[in-house]
Motif scaffolding. Structure first.
Motif, short mmCIF file in Angstrom:
data_model
loop_
_atom_site.label_atom_id
_atom_site.label_comp_id
_atom_site.label_asym_id
_atom_site.label_seq_id
_atom_site.Cartn_x
_atom_site.Cartn_y
_atom_site.Cartn_z
N ARG A 528 0.81 -1.22 0.00
CA ARG A 528 0.00 0.00 0.00
C ARG A 528 0.84 1.26 0.00
NH1 ARG A 528 -4.13 -0.91 4.85
NH2 ARG A 528 -2.32 -2.02 5.66
N GLU A 529 1.99 1.23 0.67
CA GLU A 529 2.86 2.40 0.69
C GLU A 529 4.24 1.96 0.19
OE1 GLU A 529 2.89 4.80 4.14
OE2 GLU A 529 0.73 4.73 4.42
N PRO A 530 4.43 1.98 -1.11
CA PRO A 530 5.63 1.38 -1.71
C PRO A 530 6.86 2.27 -1.56
CG PRO A 530 4.24 2.33 -3.42
CD PRO A 530 3.50 2.50 -2.13
N ASP A 531 7.59 2.11 -0.47
CA ASP A 531 8.82 2.86 -0.26
C ASP A 531 9.99 2.01 -0.73
OD1 ASP A 531 11.05 4.21 0.65
OD2 ASP A 531 10.11 4.85 2.51
N PRO A 532 10.61 2.38 -1.84
CA PRO A 532 11.70 1.55 -2.37
C PRO A 532 13.06 1.88 -1.78
CG PRO A 532 11.21 3.31 -3.91
CD PRO A 532 10.24 3.47 -2.76
N GLY A 533 13.19 2.93 -0.97
CA GLY A 533 14.49 3.47 -0.60
C GLY A 533 15.28 2.64 0.38
N VAL A 534 16.47 3.14 0.70
CA VAL A 534 17.39 2.46 1.61
C VAL A 534 17.08 2.79 3.06
CG1 VAL A 534 19.81 2.36 2.36
CG2 VAL A 534 19.25 2.28 -0.08
N TYR A 535 16.79 4.03 3.36
CA TYR A 535 16.69 4.47 4.75
C TYR A 535 15.60 3.74 5.50
CZ TYR A 535 16.64 7.66 8.74
OH TYR A 535 16.70 8.19 10.01
N ARG A 536 14.39 3.69 4.94
CA ARG A 536 13.28 3.06 5.65
C ARG A 536 12.50 2.09 4.77
NH1 ARG A 536 11.84 8.69 5.40
NH2 ARG A 536 10.73 9.06 3.45
N GLY A 537 13.00 1.80 3.58
CA GLY A 537 12.23 1.02 2.63
C GLY A 537 12.86 -0.29 2.22
N ALA A 538 12.39 -0.81 1.08
CA ALA A 538 12.72 -2.16 0.65
C ALA A 538 14.20 -2.34 0.31
CB ALA A 538 11.86 -2.52 -0.57
N ALA A 539 14.83 -1.34 -0.30
CA ALA A 539 16.24 -1.49 -0.69
C ALA A 539 17.14 -1.64 0.54
CB ALA A 539 16.69 -0.29 -1.52
N GLY A 540 16.85 -0.90 1.61
CA GLY A 540 17.64 -1.04 2.83
C GLY A 540 17.50 -2.42 3.44
N ILE A 541 16.28 -2.95 3.45
CA ILE A 541 16.06 -4.30 3.97
C ILE A 541 16.83 -5.30 3.11
CG2 ILE A 541 14.32 -6.07 4.41
CD1 ILE A 541 12.30 -3.75 4.80
N ALA A 568 8.60 0.06 -7.72
CA ALA A 568 8.13 1.18 -6.90
C ALA A 568 8.87 2.47 -7.23
CB ALA A 568 8.29 0.84 -5.42
N ALA A 569 10.16 2.37 -7.58
CA ALA A 569 10.92 3.57 -7.93
C ALA A 569 10.28 4.28 -9.11
CB ALA A 569 12.37 3.21 -8.23
N ASP A 570 9.80 3.51 -10.09
CA ASP A 570 9.10 4.11 -11.23
C ASP A 570 7.70 4.56 -10.83
OD1 ASP A 570 11.11 3.98 -13.15
OD2 ASP A 570 10.60 1.91 -13.69
N GLN A 571 7.04 3.74 -10.02
CA GLN A 571 5.66 4.05 -9.64
C GLN A 571 5.56 5.39 -8.92
OE1 GLN A 571 3.86 1.01 -7.21
NE2 GLN A 571 2.24 2.37 -6.48
N LEU A 574 10.65 8.24 -8.30
CA LEU A 574 11.71 8.48 -7.32
C LEU A 574 12.84 9.30 -7.93
CD1 LEU A 574 12.16 7.61 -4.35
CD2 LEU A 574 13.63 5.79 -5.23
N ARG A 575 13.25 10.34 -7.22
CA ARG A 575 14.35 11.19 -7.65
C ARG A 575 15.68 10.61 -7.16
NH1 ARG A 575 13.56 16.67 -8.40
NH2 ARG A 575 15.35 17.10 -7.06
N PRO A 576 16.81 11.09 -7.72
CA PRO A 576 18.11 10.62 -7.24
C PRO A 576 18.34 10.96 -5.77
CG PRO A 576 18.35 11.63 -9.40
CD PRO A 576 16.95 11.91 -8.94
N GLY A 577 19.06 10.12 -5.08
CA GLY A 577 19.39 10.29 -3.68
C GLY A 577 19.91 8.97 -3.14
N LEU A 578 20.86 9.01 -2.21
CA LEU A 578 21.48 7.77 -1.75
C LEU A 578 20.58 7.01 -0.78
CD1 LEU A 578 23.96 5.96 -1.91
CD2 LEU A 578 24.95 7.25 0.00
N TYR A 579 20.08 7.66 0.24
CA TYR A 579 19.28 6.97 1.24
C TYR A 579 17.78 7.03 0.96
CZ TYR A 579 23.19 6.02 4.32
OH TYR A 579 24.35 5.51 4.85
N LEU A 580 17.32 8.11 0.36
CA LEU A 580 15.88 8.27 0.14
C LEU A 580 15.52 8.26 -1.34
CD1 LEU A 580 15.20 11.11 2.75
CD2 LEU A 580 14.80 8.66 3.02
N GLY A 581 16.46 8.00 -2.21
CA GLY A 581 16.21 8.13 -3.64
C GLY A 581 16.69 6.96 -4.47
N SER A 582 16.71 7.19 -5.78
CA SER A 582 16.97 6.12 -6.74
C SER A 582 18.42 5.67 -6.73
CB SER A 582 16.58 6.60 -8.14
OG SER A 582 17.33 7.74 -8.53
#
Length: 864
Positions: A528-541, A568-571, A574-582
């Motif tokens: 429901r809330e597709p967070d793909p990022g590193v800091y709190r999302g799927a990439a970090g896991i 999710a990054a496309d959905q 997502l903008r560039p960024g290391l922890y919160l971005g693409s």
């Protein structure tokens, strides 16, 4: 209109709505955890438009459904309703989702019928009542029918800071945030169908209308769906006062008690306690419309929780004969003095026959010097035949949430938890499945901090948390009298199992790994809330699971996370960024591919696109330093000119040391300033420049690195010294803005540059963290124990005493139950916060895996 119907059972709501809807062959029913959806078969919804909300009290809900649902079916409306009284109660409680209060029914009308349907709804529901819906406007004052322009189908987009937001697109390319807030908002491209002549505001000449007839608002102290709190001037006397609002029908029980009931109760209690020292003074009580307001004395700007966060902890008096003497306690800004003053006021409140039932740091106001405290908020007070249930989780005892009769020991327990929070500088852990977990964990932390011979005031706090009424009363009396020496027993703290690296570490890793895999799959399934990022999302896991691909089920989970992150990054654009971005997502995907996991890299547009207005700052979280570092890493695995071009642009964006960050915040309080350290300060820039010099060494790259390192090292030296002062807060140890992150960066720089003074500075950071470790109550990588443990692991090869320090960090995680994380609130169980790298199980697993294997890290920037 008063309450209409008898209490409806939970199945009755579902049955009433489902039977009515399914009897109409044009509709089908969908369900989720909170809603029943009535969909017209073959009818599609627009992306956004004007929609109605109908507010309801729980006691009226079943009868309202019997009236409203047939009306909506007859007019062919698509709608949804709260699926049970429990859900409606949660919506209306004013705490879990303030912008959702009152939204019992949502109606998605055809846009050419909005004005007509609104009028018909008013005629149908005139005289019904319900909580005010703060995000909406009301169609008419005598019906609970509200409206706003909002999404019919949610479109999530990552904003410039990487946070997901709901976006509505206008006809000429405009965009507008679709998520409801506690204030009405309207896109520029639409016209209000019910106020064609313009909005009727609540300000006159740019100034807020007076509250009541005598109170001129000065500033807002708190905003809540239950009611706001303001400072105001009494225009008759010039006195600065506090005005507290209670909104009608919010947080209402089935027996009709709502926020106003608690306000009236508080007004009565304040009158009875008018001469008790340390209690706020009653000034006025008035009604405006359906809402009520309580006016009290203004006794300070900050609550105890805010004061501790800003000014530092209350520490015990260290004296062999048992703490401060009675004559010192009145003016002491020590834990002894705080405990004495709170206990005296609480004794006087109890002596008048009142039990607070909601004592916590947020309900205590501290004066400017920190040596005076005033009790506020008596809405939950029990007395005579008045019984009001509730309390603050983490502070109230377990028996209070089991609806056991109120007893004085409930307040003594809450006093103990309040003093615990004041001395460690953090909130207690809350476990939704175990109301006693906060007490047990507090005792574990105190036991580790002080051992079997704690200062007298700590022994008293432990006794207040003993759950034994006699022991609690003895300790309370000692605090009241200010005679702690010999008055409290030696506390029996829960035994803490000391962790030693070895087979137990491997077992601990397996335990956390199993939990993480289960939760990660639930996040992907929910979506429901597709967070793909590193800091709190799927990439970090996913990054934290990569070292465990040989374990059962892990490779499949990582593959699912990789697919989820890429899509999710496309959905969410997502903008560039290391922890919160693409950028960080691509690092995960490339590492997964290199490890043999099937994954699809991001498109060049998603990876390399930078907005025309440049980078979002220069920090490592989402700015130029992080993006540049990410592309340096990516270029090692997949050399491309595009990576080198991004790195060049990032270097150009850095500017001079110290000139690119926001002004310091609360700089005198170590741990409060977000512009220092790694996340948003020079530390992240230093790490980017270190990697650039490592991969593309030149005289210029070395000069640039040395310049930044010199500036950063001086900041770190001052910070370490300040972190030993009483004003420091626990975040001074953190990875993001404290010594854990600072130490890792200067250690890596010192090793690369051959500068032993930087290595020594890293050791000072680690020793500073080690002193704080026993009192830390946050587990995660960003702000907690796991991030500190990473620094200890970095230093094991330099000095093997840091192996014991890393083991101590693992022990602290066990004390905090980080190997079995507390259950999150039911409505958030699939959200990634408790699972993330930054604050959840993924970050804990990453540190424990490191402790097990003692493998070196390629970067000082955590997770990479």
């Amino acid at each position: 209109m008063t309450a209409r119907g008898a209490k409806a059972s939970v199945p009755a709501i579902k049955a009433t709505v489902s039977d009515l809807v399914l009897a109409d062959g044009r509709y089908r029913i969908r369900r989720d955890a909170n809603w029943l959806y009535a969909d017209l078969v073959g009818h599609g919804l627009a992306d956004h438009g004007w929609k109605f909300h109908v507010s309801s009290r729980p006691v009226d809900f079943r009868e309202l459904m019997a009236v409203l649902v047939p009306f909506l079916l007859e007019r062919g409306c698509v709608f949804k309703v709260a699926r049970s009284l429990r859900v409606l109660g949660e919506l209306n409680d004013g705490a879990s989702a303030p912008a959702s209060v009152g939204k019992a029914v949502t109606i998605y009308p055809e846009q050419d019928r909005v004005a007509r349907l609104g009028g018909e709804l008013v005629e149908l529901l005139r005289g019904w009542v319900g909580p005010r819906i703060l995000s909406d406007r009301r169609v008419a004052v005598d019906a609970p029918v509200y409206y706003r322009y909002g999404p019919f189908r949610t479109t999530l987009v990552a904003n410039r800071l990487g946070n997901l937001t709901s976006v509505m697109a206008g006809p000429d390319g405009e965009s507008f945030d679709g998520w409801a807030t506690t204030a009405y908002q309207q896109p520029s491209w639409v016209v209000d169908p019910f106020r064609l002549g313009g909005e009727v505001g609540d300000v006159v000449g740019g100034r807020a209308v007076r509250l009541g007839t005598h109170y001129e608002p000065l500033a807002g102290l708190a905003e809540s769906a239950r009611g706001n709190v303001y400072t105001a001037t009494d225009v008759r006397t010039g006195e600065v006062v506090v005005v507290k609002q209670a909104r009608a029908y919010v947080a209402e029980s089935l027996d009709g008690f709502d926020a106003r009931t608690q306000l009236r109760n508080e007004r009565f209690v304040l009158g009875a306690l008018h001469d008790v020292a340390g209690v706020a003074r009653f000034r006025d009580h008035f009604r405006h419309g359906e809402d009520e307001y309580l006016v009290t004395s203004f006794d300070g700007r900050f609550s105890l929780s805010e004061y501790v966060t800003r000014k530092g902890r209350y520490v015990p008096v260290e004296r062999s004969e048992g703490g401060a003497g009675a004559s010192e306690l009145e003016e002491s800004r020590s834990l002894d003095g705080l405990a004495h003053r709170l206990a005296k006021t609480l004794r006087d409140i109890h002596a008048r026959g009142f039990l607070l039932r909601d004592l916590s740091p947020k309900n205590l106001i501290v004066n400017a010097t920190g040596d005076g405290v005033t009790f506020i908020d008596f809405g939950h007070c029990n007395h005579h035949d008045v019984v009001i249930r509730g309390g603050t989780k983490g502070y109230a005892p377990a028996r209070q949430f089991d609806d056991e009769p109120a007893e004085p020991r409930d307040d003594l327990h809450a006093l103990g938890m309040t003093l615990f929070a004041a001395t460690i500088g953090a909130e207690p852990v809350v476990d939704e499945d175990d109301a006693d977990a906060s007490r047990v964990m507090a005792l574990r932390v105190l036991g580790r901090m002080y051992g079997d011979r704690p200062p007298a005031v700590i022994a008293a706090v432990a006794d207040l948390l003993s759950a034994d009424p006699e022991t609690m009363t003895t300790a309370f009396t000692a605090l009241v009298e200010g005679r702690l020496a010999g008055a409290t027993r030696r506390p029996r703290f829960p035994a803490a199992v000391v962790h030693r690296r070895g087979p137990g570490t491997a077992a601990l890793v397996e335990r956390v790994l199993a939990q993480l895999v289960s939760r990660a799959n639930r996040i992907v399934d929910d979506g429901r809330e597709p967070d793909p990022g590193v800091y709190r999302g799927a990439a970090g896991i996913g990054l934290c699971l990569l070292p465990h691909l040989e374990r059962p089920g892990v490779a499949d989970t990582v593959a699912r996370l990789a697919k989820f992150s890429s899509l999710a990054a496309d959905q969410v654009s997502l903008r560039p960024g290391l922890y919160l971005g693409s950028t960080g997502v691509e690092v995960f995907l490339r590492r997964a591919i290199a490890a043999g996991v099937a994954a699809t890299p991001l498109s060049p547009e998603r990876l390399f696109g930078v907005a025309d207005d440049g980078f979002e700052g220069v920090d490592v979280i989402n700015g130029a330093a992080g993006i540049g570092l990410g592309h340096l890493l990516l270029n090692e695995w997949d050399p491309r000119p595009e990576h080198e071009d991004v790195v060049r642009r990032c270097l150009e964006a850095l500017g001079e040391p110290g000139a690119v960050f926001d002004p310091a915040e609360e700089a005198e309080v170590p741990g409060r300033d977000t512009t220092l350290g790694v996340s948003h300060g020079e530390g992240g820039v230093v790490e980017f420049l270190r990697h650039h010099h490592r991969l593309a060494p030149s005289e210029e790259s070395r000069r640039r690195l040395n310049t930044r390192v010199a500036v950063f090292a001086e900041q770190v030296r001052r910070f370490v010294e300040a972190s030993a002062k009483p004003s420091a807060v626990p975040l001074c140890t953190s990875w993001c803005r404290g010594m854990a992150g600072m130490g890792r960066v200067v250690l890596a720089a010192g090793r690369q540059l051959g500068d032993s003074s930087l290595v020594d500075l890293a050791v000072e950071c680690a020793d500073g963290c080690l002193r704080w470790l026993p009192q830390l109550a946050t587990a995660g990588q960003c702000c907690g124990v796991a991030g500190i443990g990473e620094l200890f692991c970095d230093l094991v090869s330099h000095d093997d005493r840091f192996l014991a320090a890393a083991e101590s960090a693992a022990t602290q995680l066990l004390i905090l139950n980080a190997d079995a994380p507390p259950a999150p609130p039911g409505r958030n169980q699939v959200q990634p916060g408790s699972t993330s790298w930054a604050s959840g199980a993924a970050g804990v697993l990453d540190f424990l895996t490191r402790l097990r294997d003692l493998t070196p890290r390629g970067t000082a920037i955590a997770a990479f």
